[in-house]
Design a protein around this motif. Structure first.
Motif, PDB file in Angstrom:
ATOM      1  N   ALA A   9      -3.503  -3.041  -8.530  1.00  0.00           N
ATOM      2  CA  ALA A   9      -3.933  -3.865  -7.393  1.00  0.00           C
ATOM      3  C   ALA A   9      -3.061  -5.117  -7.277  1.00  0.00           C
ATOM      4  O   ALA A   9      -2.650  -5.500  -6.177  1.00  0.00           O
ATOM      5  CB  ALA A   9      -5.399  -4.241  -7.539  1.00  0.00           C
ATOM      6  N   ALA A  45      -0.546  -5.950  -4.159  1.00  0.00           N
ATOM      7  CA  ALA A  45      -0.719  -7.214  -3.451  1.00  0.00           C
ATOM      8  C   ALA A  45       0.579  -8.026  -3.451  1.00  0.00           C
ATOM      9  O   ALA A  45       0.930  -8.651  -2.445  1.00  0.00           O
ATOM     10  CB  ALA A  45      -1.854  -8.021  -4.074  1.00  0.00           C
ATOM     11  N   ARG A 105       2.761  -6.408  -0.820  1.00  0.00           N
ATOM     12  CA  ARG A 105       2.196  -6.641   0.515  1.00  0.00           C
ATOM     13  C   ARG A 105       2.485  -8.071   0.968  1.00  0.00           C
ATOM     14  O   ARG A 105       2.905  -8.300   2.100  1.00  0.00           O
ATOM     15  CB  ARG A 105       0.687  -6.393   0.520  1.00  0.00           C
ATOM     16  CG  ARG A 105       0.293  -4.973   0.821  1.00  0.00           C
ATOM     17  CD  ARG A 105      -1.171  -4.833   1.183  1.00  0.00           C
ATOM     18  NE  ARG A 105      -2.066  -5.479   0.246  1.00  0.00           N
ATOM     19  CZ  ARG A 105      -2.581  -4.898  -0.837  1.00  0.00           C
ATOM     20  NH1 ARG A 105      -2.299  -3.646  -1.111  1.00  0.00           N
ATOM     21  NH2 ARG A 105      -3.389  -5.559  -1.626  1.00  0.00           N
ATOM     22  N   ASP A 106       2.265  -9.039   0.071  1.00  0.00           N
ATOM     23  CA  ASP A 106       2.502 -10.442   0.422  1.00  0.00           C
ATOM     24  C   ASP A 106       3.987 -10.733   0.617  1.00  0.00           C
ATOM     25  O   ASP A 106       4.379 -11.367   1.589  1.00  0.00           O
ATOM     26  CB  ASP A 106       1.940 -11.364  -0.656  1.00  0.00           C
ATOM     27  CG  ASP A 106       0.422 -11.320  -0.743  1.00  0.00           C
ATOM     28  OD1 ASP A 106      -0.233 -10.822   0.198  1.00  0.00           O
ATOM     29  OD2 ASP A 106      -0.109 -11.775  -1.774  1.00  0.00           O
ATOM     30  N   GLY A 126       0.843  -4.440   5.699  1.00  0.00           N
ATOM     31  CA  GLY A 126      -0.597  -4.342   5.850  1.00  0.00           C
ATOM     32  C   GLY A 126      -1.232  -3.474   4.777  1.00  0.00           C
ATOM     33  O   GLY A 126      -0.557  -2.881   3.941  1.00  0.00           O
ATOM     34  N   GLU A 127      -2.543  -3.409   4.819  1.00  0.00           N
ATOM     35  CA  GLU A 127      -3.297  -2.548   3.908  1.00  0.00           C
ATOM     36  C   GLU A 127      -2.988  -1.084   4.237  1.00  0.00           C
ATOM     37  O   GLU A 127      -2.637  -0.744   5.367  1.00  0.00           O
ATOM     38  CB  GLU A 127      -4.799  -2.796   4.070  1.00  0.00           C
ATOM     39  CG  GLU A 127      -5.247  -4.188   3.686  1.00  0.00           C
ATOM     40  CD  GLU A 127      -5.300  -4.390   2.188  1.00  0.00           C
ATOM     41  OE1 GLU A 127      -5.531  -3.422   1.438  1.00  0.00           O
ATOM     42  OE2 GLU A 127      -5.098  -5.543   1.765  1.00  0.00           O
ATOM     43  N   ALA A 128      -3.146  -0.221   3.250  1.00  0.00           N
ATOM     44  CA  ALA A 128      -2.958   1.221   3.444  1.00  0.00           C
ATOM     45  C   ALA A 128      -4.075   1.956   2.720  1.00  0.00           C
ATOM     46  O   ALA A 128      -4.601   1.445   1.724  1.00  0.00           O
ATOM     47  CB  ALA A 128      -1.593   1.662   2.909  1.00  0.00           C
ATOM     48  N   SER A 163      -5.913   4.072   0.098  1.00  0.00           N
ATOM     49  CA  SER A 163      -5.631   4.391  -1.299  1.00  0.00           C
ATOM     50  C   SER A 163      -6.633   5.434  -1.766  1.00  0.00           C
ATOM     51  O   SER A 163      -7.706   5.573  -1.185  1.00  0.00           O
ATOM     52  CB  SER A 163      -5.728   3.130  -2.162  1.00  0.00           C
ATOM     53  OG  SER A 163      -4.733   2.195  -1.781  1.00  0.00           O
ATOM     54  N   THR A 211      -3.080   2.845  -5.822  1.00  0.00           N
ATOM     55  CA  THR A 211      -3.222   1.802  -4.815  1.00  0.00           C
ATOM     56  C   THR A 211      -1.939   1.860  -4.011  1.00  0.00           C
ATOM     57  O   THR A 211      -0.843   1.719  -4.560  1.00  0.00           O
ATOM     58  CB  THR A 211      -3.409   0.413  -5.462  1.00  0.00           C
ATOM     59  OG1 THR A 211      -4.586   0.445  -6.270  1.00  0.00           O
ATOM     60  CG2 THR A 211      -3.535  -0.663  -4.404  1.00  0.00           C
ATOM     61  N   ILE A 220       0.750   1.236  -0.595  1.00  0.00           N
ATOM     62  CA  ILE A 220       1.237   0.471   0.548  1.00  0.00           C
ATOM     63  C   ILE A 220       2.237   1.357   1.279  1.00  0.00           C
ATOM     64  O   ILE A 220       2.852   2.250   0.689  1.00  0.00           O
ATOM     65  CB  ILE A 220       1.858  -0.885   0.166  1.00  0.00           C
ATOM     66  CG1 ILE A 220       3.083  -0.722  -0.738  1.00  0.00           C
ATOM     67  CG2 ILE A 220       0.838  -1.794  -0.480  1.00  0.00           C
ATOM     68  CD1 ILE A 220       3.803  -2.040  -1.018  1.00  0.00           C
TER      69      ILE A 220
END
Length: 124
Positions: free
Chosen positions: A16, A20, A23-24, A29-31, A33, A38, A40
């Motif tokens: 996670a 993150a 992503r940052d 964006g979220e994808a 999972s 997890t 992206i």
């Protein structure tokens, strides 16, 4: 059918946190999972699946081609987060980015210790 890259699994002790981080950094964006992954998704549809393997993690190298504006913002985030980075893969030019191949590039490590490269121009 042509060949294209679809997905890869990136080993991490904290999937996670690793997802993150990317992503940052890359403004993704979220994808969805599932299971032990997890995920992206990059803009071209490539899926990065972060998983926590039951073995020691060996360093891998992942390079991301980004546009100039995303590079500028991502590089600023690296500096703001005080993440060590280099202009070269030999790690001789600490705290710099390079201007090779007509663009910009930088090397750094992600949370599990993989060597990450951001470039604004492809090598080929």
């Amino acid at each position: 059918m042509s060949v294209s890259f679809n997905h890869t699994i990136i080993a991490s002790k904290d999937r996670a946190r690793s997802a993150a981080f990317f992503r940052d950094l890359l403004e993704l964006g979220e994808a969805p999972s599932w299971g032990v992954f997890t995920n992206i998704v990059l803009d071209d549809g490539v899926l990065l699946q972060f998983a926590e393997p039951p073995v020691d993690i060996q360093m891998q190298h992942y390079a991301f081609l980004v546009d100039d504006e995303l590079f500028r913002r991502a590089y600023a985030r690296l500096i703001e987060a005080d993440i060590d980075h280099w202009a070269d893969p030999q790690m001789r030019r600490k705290g710099e980015c390079n201007s090779g191949h007509g663009g910009r590039g930088v090397y750094f490590f992600d949370p599990p210790g993989h060597a990450i490269e951001l470039i604004t121009r492809p090598y080929l």
